[in-house]
Design a protein around this motif. Structure first.
Motif, PDB file in Angstrom:
ATOM      1  N   MET A 102      85.259  42.902  50.063  1.00  0.00           N
ATOM      2  CA  MET A 102      83.824  42.641  49.972  1.00  0.00           C
ATOM      3  C   MET A 102      83.348  42.543  48.523  1.00  0.00           C
ATOM      4  SD  MET A 102      82.514  42.374  53.022  1.00  0.00           S
ATOM      5  CE  MET A 102      80.786  42.707  52.830  1.00  0.00           C
ATOM      6  N   ASN A 103      83.863  43.400  47.644  1.00  0.00           N
ATOM      7  CA  ASN A 103      83.325  43.411  46.277  1.00  0.00           C
ATOM      8  C   ASN A 103      84.049  42.475  45.314  1.00  0.00           C
ATOM      9  OD1 ASN A 103      85.582  44.744  45.085  1.00  0.00           O
ATOM     10  ND2 ASN A 103      84.684  46.745  45.482  1.00  0.00           N
ATOM     11  N   GLN A 129      85.087  46.375  38.765  1.00  0.00           N
ATOM     12  CA  GLN A 129      86.073  46.485  37.694  1.00  0.00           C
ATOM     13  C   GLN A 129      85.768  45.488  36.578  1.00  0.00           C
ATOM     14  OE1 GLN A 129      90.131  46.000  38.913  1.00  0.00           O
ATOM     15  NE2 GLN A 129      90.917  46.165  36.835  1.00  0.00           N
ATOM     16  N   LYS A 130      85.399  44.280  36.948  1.00  0.00           N
ATOM     17  CA  LYS A 130      85.085  43.258  35.944  1.00  0.00           C
ATOM     18  C   LYS A 130      83.876  43.663  35.105  1.00  0.00           C
ATOM     19  CE  LYS A 130      86.986  39.636  38.840  1.00  0.00           C
ATOM     20  NZ  LYS A 130      86.695  38.610  39.827  1.00  0.00           N
ATOM     21  N   LEU A 131      82.868  44.205  35.741  1.00  0.00           N
ATOM     22  CA  LEU A 131      81.676  44.639  35.012  1.00  0.00           C
ATOM     23  C   LEU A 131      81.990  45.812  34.082  1.00  0.00           C
ATOM     24  CD1 LEU A 131      79.076  44.313  37.875  1.00  0.00           C
ATOM     25  CD2 LEU A 131      79.161  42.943  35.786  1.00  0.00           C
ATOM     26  N   LEU A 152      83.621  44.699  30.991  1.00  0.00           N
ATOM     27  CA  LEU A 152      82.655  44.100  30.074  1.00  0.00           C
ATOM     28  C   LEU A 152      81.757  45.148  29.403  1.00  0.00           C
ATOM     29  CD1 LEU A 152      81.629  40.998  32.203  1.00  0.00           C
ATOM     30  CD2 LEU A 152      83.009  41.006  30.106  1.00  0.00           C
ATOM     31  N   GLY A 153      81.974  46.412  29.755  1.00  0.00           N
ATOM     32  CA  GLY A 153      81.232  47.498  29.112  1.00  0.00           C
ATOM     33  C   GLY A 153      80.029  48.008  29.870  1.00  0.00           C
ATOM     34  N   ALA A 154      79.818  47.558  31.080  1.00  0.00           N
ATOM     35  CA  ALA A 154      78.675  48.030  31.867  1.00  0.00           C
ATOM     36  C   ALA A 154      78.918  49.463  32.338  1.00  0.00           C
ATOM     37  CB  ALA A 154      78.449  47.123  33.071  1.00  0.00           C
ATOM     38  N   GLU A 155      77.836  50.205  32.432  1.00  0.00           N
ATOM     39  CA  GLU A 155      77.888  51.544  33.021  1.00  0.00           C
ATOM     40  C   GLU A 155      77.446  51.409  34.474  1.00  0.00           C
ATOM     41  OE1 GLU A 155      75.380  54.042  30.669  1.00  0.00           O
ATOM     42  OE2 GLU A 155      76.864  54.196  29.067  1.00  0.00           O
TER      43      GLU A 155
END
Length: 99
Positions: free
Chosen positions: A22-23, A28-30, A33-36
């Protein structure tokens, strides 16, 4: 929560949010990219009573639905100065940019 990084609150039912099919690996990709990323159950909102969203909260029968409504209102109310917020619900993305 104050940071320069993009903050993402993951709203949804865990059997959808954490299912790799589903995801599509977006979490993991976000993160790469440094997202919290914060999962809705990381917030203790037992004492928080929704105001505007209460009309939706009262009609919601499902546990996770109630969490989603409560946290969405809480996040928008107390994180207005966060430059960008992303809210996920069953992986429909609602993008909000504060002005």
């Amino acid at each position: 929560l104050r940071t320069e990084k993009i903050q993402i609150v993951l709203l949804g039912r865990p059997y959808v949010a954490f299912d790799p099919v589903m995801n599509l690996g977006i979490l993991q990709k976000l993160e790469e990219l440094g997202a919290e990323i914060y999962w809705q159950e990381e917030f203790n909102l037992d004492e928080y009573e929704p105001a505007y969203a209460n009309k939706f909260y009262e009609r919601m029968h499902w546990h996770y639905g109630k969490q989603i409504i409560k946290l969405a209102e809480f996040w928008l109310k107390y994180n207005r100065d966060v430059p960008k917020n992303l809210f996920f619900k069953s992986y429909r993305v609602l993008y909000s940019k504060n002005q």
